[in-house]
Design a protein around this motif. Structure first.
Motif, PDB file in Angstrom:
ATOM      1  N   THR A   1       0.851  -1.196   0.000  1.00  0.00           N
ATOM      2  CA  THR A   1       0.000   0.000   0.000  1.00  0.00           C
ATOM      3  C   THR A   1       0.879   1.236   0.000  1.00  0.00           C
ATOM      4  N   TYR A   2       0.586   2.185  -0.869  1.00  0.00           N
ATOM      5  CA  TYR A   2       1.299   3.468  -0.853  1.00  0.00           C
ATOM      6  C   TYR A   2       0.398   4.455  -0.115  1.00  0.00           C
ATOM      7  N   LEU A   3       0.905   5.059   0.951  1.00  0.00           N
ATOM      8  CA  LEU A   3       0.125   6.044   1.697  1.00  0.00           C
ATOM      9  C   LEU A   3       0.128   7.365   0.926  1.00  0.00           C
ATOM     10  N   SER A   4      -1.057   7.957   0.769  1.00  0.00           N
ATOM     11  CA  SER A   4      -1.127   9.242   0.065  1.00  0.00           C
ATOM     12  C   SER A   4      -2.310  10.033   0.593  1.00  0.00           C
ATOM     13  N   ALA A   5      -2.078  11.322   0.836  1.00  0.00           N
ATOM     14  CA  ALA A   5      -3.166  12.185   1.317  1.00  0.00           C
ATOM     15  C   ALA A   5      -4.125  12.510   0.178  1.00  0.00           C
ATOM     16  N   ASP A   6      -3.733  12.209  -1.058  1.00  0.00           N
ATOM     17  CA  ASP A   6      -4.511  12.626  -2.222  1.00  0.00           C
ATOM     18  C   ASP A   6      -5.508  11.567  -2.702  1.00  0.00           C
ATOM     19  N   THR A   7      -5.678  10.523  -1.939  1.00  0.00           N
ATOM     20  CA  THR A   7      -6.562   9.455  -2.384  1.00  0.00           C
ATOM     21  C   THR A   7      -7.831   9.437  -1.524  1.00  0.00           C
TER      22      THR A   7
ATOM     23  N   TYR B   1       4.123  -1.063   3.579  1.00  0.00           N
ATOM     24  CA  TYR B   1       3.507   0.258   3.452  1.00  0.00           C
ATOM     25  C   TYR B   1       4.576   1.241   2.962  1.00  0.00           C
ATOM     26  N   ILE B   2       4.221   2.035   1.972  1.00  0.00           N
ATOM     27  CA  ILE B   2       5.196   2.988   1.417  1.00  0.00           C
ATOM     28  C   ILE B   2       4.781   4.411   1.794  1.00  0.00           C
ATOM     29  N   VAL B   3       5.759   5.176   2.241  1.00  0.00           N
ATOM     30  CA  VAL B   3       5.524   6.584   2.586  1.00  0.00           C
ATOM     31  C   VAL B   3       6.441   7.411   1.684  1.00  0.00           C
TER      32      VAL B   3
ATOM     33  N   ASN C   1      -0.502  15.026  -5.676  1.00  0.00           N
ATOM     34  CA  ASN C   1      -0.727  13.791  -6.459  1.00  0.00           C
ATOM     35  C   ASN C   1       0.555  13.078  -6.912  1.00  0.00           C
ATOM     36  N   LEU C   2       1.709  13.598  -6.544  1.00  0.00           N
ATOM     37  CA  LEU C   2       2.974  13.024  -7.036  1.00  0.00           C
ATOM     38  C   LEU C   2       3.085  11.531  -6.689  1.00  0.00           C
ATOM     39  N   CYS C   3       2.928  11.216  -5.407  1.00  0.00           N
ATOM     40  CA  CYS C   3       3.119   9.823  -4.974  1.00  0.00           C
ATOM     41  C   CYS C   3       1.946   8.949  -5.429  1.00  0.00           C
TER      42      CYS C   3
ATOM     43  N   ARG D   1      -3.795   4.537  -0.183  1.00  0.00           N
ATOM     44  CA  ARG D   1      -4.748   4.768   0.922  1.00  0.00           C
ATOM     45  C   ARG D   1      -4.327   6.022   1.665  1.00  0.00           C
ATOM     46  N   ARG D   2      -5.350   6.752   2.182  1.00  0.00           N
ATOM     47  CA  ARG D   2      -5.040   7.916   3.013  1.00  0.00           C
ATOM     48  C   ARG D   2      -5.215   7.537   4.486  1.00  0.00           C
ATOM     49  N   LEU D   3      -4.661   8.356   5.368  1.00  0.00           N
ATOM     50  CA  LEU D   3      -4.874   8.138   6.795  1.00  0.00           C
ATOM     51  C   LEU D   3      -6.293   8.614   7.146  1.00  0.00           C
TER      52      LEU D   3
ATOM     53  N   ARG E   1      -2.938  21.902   7.044  1.00  0.00           N
ATOM     54  CA  ARG E   1      -3.035  20.907   5.971  1.00  0.00           C
ATOM     55  C   ARG E   1      -3.147  19.482   6.507  1.00  0.00           C
ATOM     56  N   LYS E   2      -3.825  18.654   5.708  1.00  0.00           N
ATOM     57  CA  LYS E   2      -3.959  17.245   6.114  1.00  0.00           C
ATOM     58  C   LYS E   2      -2.843  16.415   5.505  1.00  0.00           C
ATOM     59  N   VAL E   3      -1.914  17.091   4.843  1.00  0.00           N
ATOM     60  CA  VAL E   3      -0.740  16.384   4.327  1.00  0.00           C
ATOM     61  C   VAL E   3       0.321  16.464   5.424  1.00  0.00           C
ATOM     62  N   LEU E   4       0.626  15.317   5.990  1.00  0.00           N
ATOM     63  CA  LEU E   4       1.563  15.293   7.119  1.00  0.00           C
ATOM     64  C   LEU E   4       2.985  15.073   6.621  1.00  0.00           C
ATOM     65  N   THR E   5       3.942  15.245   7.518  1.00  0.00           N
ATOM     66  CA  THR E   5       5.342  15.032   7.117  1.00  0.00           C
ATOM     67  C   THR E   5       5.629  13.530   7.046  1.00  0.00           C
ATOM     68  N   THR E   6       6.687  13.217   6.322  1.00  0.00           N
ATOM     69  CA  THR E   6       7.105  11.807   6.200  1.00  0.00           C
ATOM     70  C   THR E   6       7.330  11.213   7.596  1.00  0.00           C
ATOM     71  N   ALA E   7       8.047  11.945   8.447  1.00  0.00           N
ATOM     72  CA  ALA E   7       8.377  11.409   9.781  1.00  0.00           C
ATOM     73  C   ALA E   7       7.122  11.170  10.612  1.00  0.00           C
ATOM     74  N   HIS E   8       6.150  12.085  10.538  1.00  0.00           N
ATOM     75  CA  HIS E   8       4.914  11.876  11.318  1.00  0.00           C
ATOM     76  C   HIS E   8       4.167  10.646  10.824  1.00  0.00           C
ATOM     77  N   VAL E   9       4.136  10.473   9.480  1.00  0.00           N
ATOM     78  CA  VAL E   9       3.382   9.320   8.956  1.00  0.00           C
ATOM     79  C   VAL E   9       4.078   8.005   9.349  1.00  0.00           C
ATOM     80  N   VAL E  10       5.410   7.981   9.241  1.00  0.00           N
ATOM     81  CA  VAL E  10       6.123   6.744   9.644  1.00  0.00           C
ATOM     82  C   VAL E  10       5.857   6.477  11.131  1.00  0.00           C
TER      83      VAL E  10
HETATM   84  C1  LIG Z   1       4.997  15.660   2.787  1.00  0.00           C
HETATM   85  S1  LIG Z   1       4.079  14.317   2.219  1.00  0.00           S
HETATM   86  C2  LIG Z   1       4.414  14.418   0.500  1.00  0.00           C
HETATM   87  C3  LIG Z   1       3.300  14.967  -0.301  1.00  0.00           C
HETATM   88  C4  LIG Z   1       3.500  14.717  -1.776  1.00  0.00           C
HETATM   89  N1  LIG Z   1       3.069  15.851  -2.522  1.00  0.00           N
HETATM   90  C5  LIG Z   1       2.759  13.484  -2.267  1.00  0.00           C
HETATM   91  O1  LIG Z   1       2.504  13.424  -3.472  1.00  0.00           O
HETATM   92  O2  LIG Z   1       2.469  12.584  -1.466  1.00  0.00           O
HETATM   93  C6  LIG Z   1       5.030  12.910   2.670  1.00  0.00           C
HETATM   94  C7  LIG Z   1       4.337  11.589   2.563  1.00  0.00           C
HETATM   95  O3  LIG Z   1       3.608  11.332   3.751  1.00  0.00           O
HETATM   96  C8  LIG Z   1       2.464  10.539   3.457  1.00  0.00           C
HETATM   97  N2  LIG Z   1       1.272  11.294   3.878  1.00  0.00           N
HETATM   98  C9  LIG Z   1       1.221  12.586   4.293  1.00  0.00           C
HETATM   99  N3  LIG Z   1      -0.035  12.900   4.671  1.00  0.00           N
HETATM  100  C10 LIG Z   1      -0.786  11.791   4.499  1.00  0.00           C
HETATM  101  C11 LIG Z   1      -2.158  11.476   4.707  1.00  0.00           C
HETATM  102  N4  LIG Z   1      -3.017  12.384   5.177  1.00  0.00           N
HETATM  103  N5  LIG Z   1      -2.582  10.224   4.408  1.00  0.00           N
HETATM  104  C12 LIG Z   1      -1.718   9.298   3.926  1.00  0.00           C
HETATM  105  N6  LIG Z   1      -0.412   9.533   3.717  1.00  0.00           N
HETATM  106  C13 LIG Z   1       0.045  10.758   3.997  1.00  0.00           C
HETATM  107  C14 LIG Z   1       2.486  10.260   1.980  1.00  0.00           C
HETATM  108  O4  LIG Z   1       3.099   9.022   1.745  1.00  0.00           O
HETATM  109  C15 LIG Z   1       3.343  11.398   1.460  1.00  0.00           C
HETATM  110  O5  LIG Z   1       3.952  11.064   0.256  1.00  0.00           O
END
Ligand SMILES: C[S@@+](CC[C@H](N)C(=O)[O-])C[C@H]1O[C@@H](n2cnc3c(N)ncnc32)[C@H](O)[C@@H]1O
Length: 321
Positions: free
Chosen positions: A216-222, A235-237, A248-250, A262-264, A275-284
């Protein structure tokens, strides 16, 4: 440290900007305006016009200048930051002593206590792998690469201290990120390789002949949310700091490789500021610590900083002395 300089004396950013701009601008003349009565009015310098190299857009030029300024100032900024931290620490110590002398409670001023590092035998193996996909080196500024390297070090530290261990894999470990580790985080090759592995391979190579249904690739955009983490799965971050520049990059990379995204479950569990886009370290960290609670709300409350949480419970007080 021998360098002791006052943080307030450092890096006047606007002055630096002017200086950097002046290096690349035509010489400016002053404009003198004659008032009607013949008296001279105030003298204003004419705004200098930048000389943009041929073939470069204004946007690219501005980006290049920003990077140049950062390169020129990074040592001073690092020293200033250390000095600020030192001053903050001294101020906290002073306040604690003041409260101690008055016999008052000072527990809120104590820093969070870091749990100790655990040996592999003291941890439970979750049989889960987390890949930090660092294939985006070219899309980051220098300071963002530095930030990402710190986030990877933090992720390793969290895993090393967690009662539940995952296998961390740092994928596409090359270019500036690797140089940063080789130059400034030299000890990384002594880290516990039961817990972390560095590979220059990108995802396509890592998954040759593997069952992608367990990835599963984690992405806030899904749209679809992740429910739980499962033993035997990967799980890929995304390993990138992009301040929202590359939406949408990842997700798109995962789709091209046939990996589900999948998103969180942020909306379903907590209210967060910003923003609901978290940092890599927080997601890990969220993924690793989910195994402690098996409950997303509790995990968010424990991992995300108080400033990010709206109307939610503060972090566990046990974390303090
Ligand atoms: C700073 S974000 C990078 C955003 C980047 N624009 C992208 O396309 O994903 C770092 C990574 O944390 C994970 N992440 C951040 N927020 C998330 C969320 N709300 N749900 C799932 N994964 C998230 C994703 O794997 C993301 O690629």
């Amino acid at each position: 440290m021998t360098e002791t300089i006052n943080a307030t004396n450092l890096v006047n950013v606007s002055a630096k900007k002017e200086q950097a701009g002046a290096d690349h601008t035509q010489s400016s003349e002053s404009v003198e305006k004659e008032a009607e009565n013949g008296n001279k009015k105030k003298v204003y310098p004419r705004k200098p016009k930048p000389i943009i190299p041929e073939g470069m857009s204004k946007h690219q030029w501005k980006k290049m200048m920003k990077r140049k300024r950062w390169e020129e100032n990074k040592v001073q900024m690092r020293v200033a930051r250390r000095q600020r931290l030192k001053e903050r620490k001294q101020e906290r110590k002073r306040k604690i002593q003041e409260l101690k002398d008055k016999g008052e409670d000072y527990s809120s001023l104590l820093p969070a206590k870091k749990p100790k590092k655990l040996t592999v035998d003291e941890q439970k193996d979750t049989n889960v792998s987390i890949i930090v996909d660092c294939a985006f080196d070219d899309l980051m500024l220098e300071k963002e690469v530095v930030s990402l390297s710190g986030q990877i070090a933090r992720s390793y530290s969290v895993n090393k201290r967690s009662p539940n261990r995952v296998k961390l894999v740092i994928g596409c470990f090359n270019k500036r990120l690797k140089s940063r580790f080789d130059e400034s985080l030299k000890d990384y090759f002594k880290w516990d390789h039961n817990e972390i592995e560095f590979t220059e391979n990108d995802l396509d190579k890592l998954f040759v002949g593997k069952d992608l249904s367990k990835v599963t690739y984690l992405s806030a955009d899904t749209d679809e949310k992740i429910e739980e983490l499962k033993s035997g799965e990967t799980y890929i971050v995304g390993g990138i700091v992009d301040k929202g520049r590359h939406k949408n990059l990842c997700k798109e990379k995962a789709e091209k490789l046939g990996i589900k995204t999948r998103r969180l479950p942020i909306d379903e569990c907590i209210k967060i500021s910003g923003r609901k886009v978290l940092t890599t370290a927080h997601v890990v960290e969220l993924l690793i610590r989910w195994f402690e609670y098996k409950d997303w709300t509790k995990t968010f409350e424990q991992v995300l900083p108080a400033r990010k949480l709206k109307d939610n419970k503060p972090r566990n007080k046990e974390a303090k002395d």
